[in-house]
Write a protein that holds these residues in place. Structure first.
Motif, mmCIF file in Angstrom:
data_model
loop_
_atom_site.group_PDB
_atom_site.id
_atom_site.type_symbol
_atom_site.label_atom_id
_atom_site.label_comp_id
_atom_site.label_asym_id
_atom_site.label_seq_id
_atom_site.Cartn_x
_atom_site.Cartn_y
_atom_site.Cartn_z
ATOM 1 N N ILE A 112 -12.044 6.296 -40.644
ATOM 2 C CA ILE A 112 -12.403 6.391 -42.155
ATOM 3 C C ILE A 112 -11.374 7.306 -42.952
ATOM 4 C CG2 ILE A 112 -14.321 7.528 -43.681
ATOM 5 C CD1 ILE A 112 -16.209 6.615 -41.415
ATOM 6 N N GLY A 113 -10.843 8.274 -42.233
ATOM 7 C CA GLY A 113 -9.828 9.188 -42.932
ATOM 8 C C GLY A 113 -8.449 8.201 -43.414
ATOM 9 N N ASN A 114 -7.986 7.291 -42.270
ATOM 10 C CA ASN A 114 -6.935 6.604 -42.444
ATOM 11 C C ASN A 114 -7.382 5.540 -43.844
ATOM 12 O OD1 ASN A 114 -5.335 7.412 -40.549
ATOM 13 N ND2 ASN A 114 -6.233 5.943 -39.176
ATOM 14 N N ILE A 115 -8.523 4.898 -43.871
ATOM 15 C CA ILE A 115 -8.745 3.917 -44.866
ATOM 16 C C ILE A 115 -9.058 4.827 -46.298
ATOM 17 C CG2 ILE A 115 -10.811 2.694 -45.825
ATOM 18 C CD1 ILE A 115 -11.315 2.058 -43.049
ATOM 19 N N LEU A 116 -9.783 6.240 -46.377
ATOM 20 C CA LEU A 116 -9.643 6.769 -47.525
ATOM 21 C C LEU A 116 -7.993 7.354 -48.057
ATOM 22 C CD1 LEU A 116 -12.784 9.354 -47.016
ATOM 23 C CD2 LEU A 116 -12.618 7.325 -48.648
ATOM 24 N N GLY A 117 -7.331 7.482 -47.124
ATOM 25 C CA GLY A 117 -6.005 7.873 -47.551
ATOM 26 C C GLY A 117 -5.376 6.872 -48.083
ATOM 27 N N ALA A 118 -5.462 5.703 -47.514
ATOM 28 C CA ALA A 118 -4.787 4.414 -48.074
ATOM 29 C C ALA A 118 -5.355 4.188 -49.488
ATOM 30 C CB ALA A 118 -4.881 3.337 -47.227
ATOM 31 N N TYR A 119 -6.570 4.183 -49.534
ATOM 32 C CA TYR A 119 -7.489 3.870 -50.944
ATOM 33 C C TYR A 119 -7.285 4.888 -51.990
ATOM 34 C CZ TYR A 119 -11.444 2.851 -54.103
ATOM 35 O OH TYR A 119 -12.041 2.642 -55.146
ATOM 36 N N LEU A 120 -7.255 6.302 -51.623
ATOM 37 C CA LEU A 120 -7.069 7.343 -52.685
ATOM 38 C C LEU A 120 -5.780 7.506 -52.628
ATOM 39 C CD1 LEU A 120 -10.176 9.465 -51.360
ATOM 40 C CD2 LEU A 120 -10.224 7.744 -53.263
#
Length: 65
Positions: free
Chosen positions: A29-37
């Motif tokens: 989830i942290g990876n996805i959020l980092g890529a998204y945000l």
């Protein structure tokens, strides 16, 4: 965007609270959020506690270029 970002951060914090700080679900989830945000969308207090931050930032820059 603000509401979505707020919900995403709350979700990540809840998952990490349940699973412990090294939970693989939290990492995903942290990876996805980092890529998204992007780095500008991540709260500074989280960035300050990031392990091997310099390595991660260098890798992200190389991937972006």
């Amino acid at each position: 965007m603000r509401n979505c970002r707020h919900r995403a951060v709350i979700s990540l914090v809840l998952i990490l609270f349940i699973c412990n700080t090294r939970c693989s679900i939290g990492e995903i989830i942290g990876n996805i959020l980092g890529a998204y945000l992007g780095i500008d969308g991540i709260n500074k207090k989280f960035l300050d506690k990031l392990e091997i931050r310099e390595v991660i930032e260098n890798m992200a820059k190389r991937l972006y270029d």
